[in-house]
Design an enzyme around this catalytic site. Structure first.
Site, mmCIF file in Angstrom:
data_model
loop_
_atom_site.group_PDB
_atom_site.id
_atom_site.type_symbol
_atom_site.label_atom_id
_atom_site.label_comp_id
_atom_site.label_asym_id
_atom_site.label_seq_id
_atom_site.Cartn_x
_atom_site.Cartn_y
_atom_site.Cartn_z
ATOM 1 N N LYS A 81 -19.962 -12.550 6.521
ATOM 2 C CA LYS A 81 -20.838 -13.214 5.543
ATOM 3 C C LYS A 81 -20.036 -13.791 4.374
ATOM 4 O O LYS A 81 -20.502 -14.691 3.667
ATOM 5 C CB LYS A 81 -21.895 -12.232 5.033
ATOM 6 C CG LYS A 81 -22.963 -11.913 6.074
ATOM 7 C CD LYS A 81 -24.177 -12.803 5.943
ATOM 8 C CE LYS A 81 -24.983 -12.856 7.215
ATOM 9 N NZ LYS A 81 -26.109 -13.779 7.144
ATOM 10 N N ASP A 108 -29.781 -8.180 2.449
ATOM 11 C CA ASP A 108 -29.720 -6.786 2.898
ATOM 12 C C ASP A 108 -28.398 -6.175 2.456
ATOM 13 O O ASP A 108 -28.132 -5.006 2.731
ATOM 14 C CB ASP A 108 -29.779 -6.722 4.431
ATOM 15 C CG ASP A 108 -31.185 -6.943 4.964
ATOM 16 O OD1 ASP A 108 -32.112 -6.392 4.381
ATOM 17 O OD2 ASP A 108 -31.333 -7.665 5.957
HETATM 18 C C1 LIG Z 1 -22.961 -7.549 9.488
HETATM 19 C C2 LIG Z 1 -23.986 -8.532 9.895
HETATM 20 N N1 LIG Z 1 -24.045 -8.906 11.165
HETATM 21 C C3 LIG Z 1 -24.952 -9.810 11.578
HETATM 22 C C4 LIG Z 1 -25.860 -10.371 10.696
HETATM 23 C C5 LIG Z 1 -26.874 -11.355 11.201
HETATM 24 O O1 LIG Z 1 -26.657 -12.613 10.675
HETATM 25 P P1 LIG Z 1 -27.865 -13.659 10.525
HETATM 26 O O2 LIG Z 1 -28.814 -13.095 9.506
HETATM 27 O O3 LIG Z 1 -27.198 -14.904 10.077
HETATM 28 O O4 LIG Z 1 -28.504 -13.759 11.861
HETATM 29 C C6 LIG Z 1 -25.824 -9.993 9.351
HETATM 30 C C7 LIG Z 1 -26.765 -10.542 8.380
HETATM 31 O O5 LIG Z 1 -26.819 -10.171 7.229
HETATM 32 C C8 LIG Z 1 -24.866 -9.057 8.940
HETATM 33 O O6 LIG Z 1 -24.792 -8.643 7.670
#
Ligand SMILES: Cc1ncc(COP(=O)(O)O)c(C=O)c1O
Length: 377
Positions: A81, A108
């Site tokens: 992110k 989150d």
């Molecule tokens: C560690 C992690 N993996 C995957 C995701 C999923 O990403 P997206 O919300 O862009 O689908 C997030 C989203 O916050 C994340 O923090």
């Protein structure tokens, strides 16, 4: 151990119709992806994250190879992110009058860290909206980056509503990873930032092309960005794309089933905090709709064992990997597929398959990670 890796629901996407240039082109162009790579690779501390081969888990899954892109070290923020929100802020700062900007977002945890980190660097005021169940560890990490934290009753989608209300009231710039009708430009920059992972992957893979890619989805921005940027490289020979999400926040699954974006009311939080989103991003939706072959939803049961497996290799040819709860999801889905011969057949997975998974985070919540390593979860 392996019997604990199972899926809750599977969907063979009836809407998959091969991505087309115009669908990807509406999101971003090759030039925009190159520009994101050019800018991000100049940030202090930039390094491509490693691509590893997990031969121990591959042997168990009965596939030829697992490629694992380990995002745990991304700019010391612990997740991929770091590429998205921060890139959007970098772009916005250059356009802001006298470089003055007040930014806000709902999160989150991981997206907020990216936004707060970049805002801190640019000396921009930053407001972060988190829902009631976001852990104290995640809130502390955000506050440590200088952001003002706003706790909101309810779930992630309620925190988005609160963030939007306050942004309108005070004239703040929302830097969201998810998009909605009328709000697309900033989430597009966020997704363009994520495409840097593809840029690195293509170089790291060289001539080897994965047969399958398993992408975890919260709001689907990462999945959309990676599918689109990989399509720019591989075109119609894009590997088979499988999305994995939590059965407690299965918005991609429910939306594909209905052929329209469907809001899932999250009543219970998954351990995979980053995947706890109830609605697919409007920008990501057409790409997911056309490009995803299957969706698998999983419960939280396999997370502890998989995080521990990543940390304790069962062959000597790979290092111990710090992979957080979301990182485990792609591997859990892979093992679940291989334990169901009909499903494995449907997705075309066998002993010759080379599967790419994204280790999207490291230890981003120390309390949860420690509890997992102790065997309490
Ligand atoms: C560690 C992690 N993996 C995957 C995701 C999923 O990403 P997206 O919300 O862009 O689908 C997030 C989203 O916050 C994340 O923090």
């Amino acid at each position: 151990m392996s019997s604990r890796f199972s899926y809750s629901q599977k969907l063979s996407n009836p809407l998959q119709n091969n991505l087309a240039s115009h669908i990807v082109g509406e999101l971003f162009s090759p030039e925009e992806c190159d520009e994101a790579h050019r800018i991000i690779s100049q940030w202090q501390g930039y390094q491509p994250t490693p691509l590893m081969s997990l031969s121990d888990i591959a042997a168990s899954a009965g596939v030829d190879q697992i490629f694992y892109k380990d995002e745990s070290g991304r700019f010391d923020l612990g997740s991929f992110k770091a590429l998205g929100g921060a890139y959007a802020i970098d772009c916005l700062m250059h356009k802001a009058p006298e470089n003055k900007l007040v930014v806000c977002t709902a999160t989150d945890g991981n997206h907020g860290r990216s936004v707060a980190w970049a805002a801190d660097f640019c000396q921009a005021e930053c407001h972060i909206f988190i829902h009631a169940k976001v852990s104290a560890a995640r809130a502390d990490a955000l506050a440590a980056l200088g952001a003002t934290i706003h706790r909101v009753e309810g779930n992630y989608d309620d925190s988005i509503v609160a963030c939007r209300e306050q942004a309108v009231k005070y004239g703040w710039q929302i830097v969201s990873d998810t998009s909605w009708p009328g709000y697309r430009d900033v989430p597009k920059l966020v997704m363009t930032g994520y495409s840097v992972m593809t840029h690195e992957l293509i170089q790291q893979l060289g001539d080897t092309k994965p047969t399958h890619i398993i992408l975890q989805a919260g709001c689907g921005a990462m999945a959309g960005a990676l599918i689109a940027s990989m399509w720019l490289h591989w075109g119609p020979s894009l590997p088979t794309v499988i999305v994995v999400e939590s059965d407690k926040s299965d918005c991609v699954y429910q939306s594909l089933k209905r052929d329209q974006i469907h809001l899932v009311n999250i009543v219970e939080e998954t351990l995979m905090a980053g995947l706890s989103c109830g609605e697919v991003s409007e920008l990501a939706w057409p790409i997911i709709r056309a490009g995803v072959s299957h969706v698998i939803t999983i419960n939280d049961e396999g997370i502890g064992p998989m995080v521990r497996w990543l940390a304790n290799p069962t062959t000597s040819d790979r290092p111990a990997i710090v992979g957080g709860e979301c990182s485990a999801s792609g591997l859990i889905a892979l093992l679940a597929i291989q334990q169901d011969p009909t499903l494995a057949d449907e997705v075309g997975m066998d002993g010759r398959s080379r599967v790419l998974v994204i280790g999207t985070e490291g230890n981003t919540d120390a309390a949860v990670y420690d509890a997992i390593m102790r065997g309490d979860i």
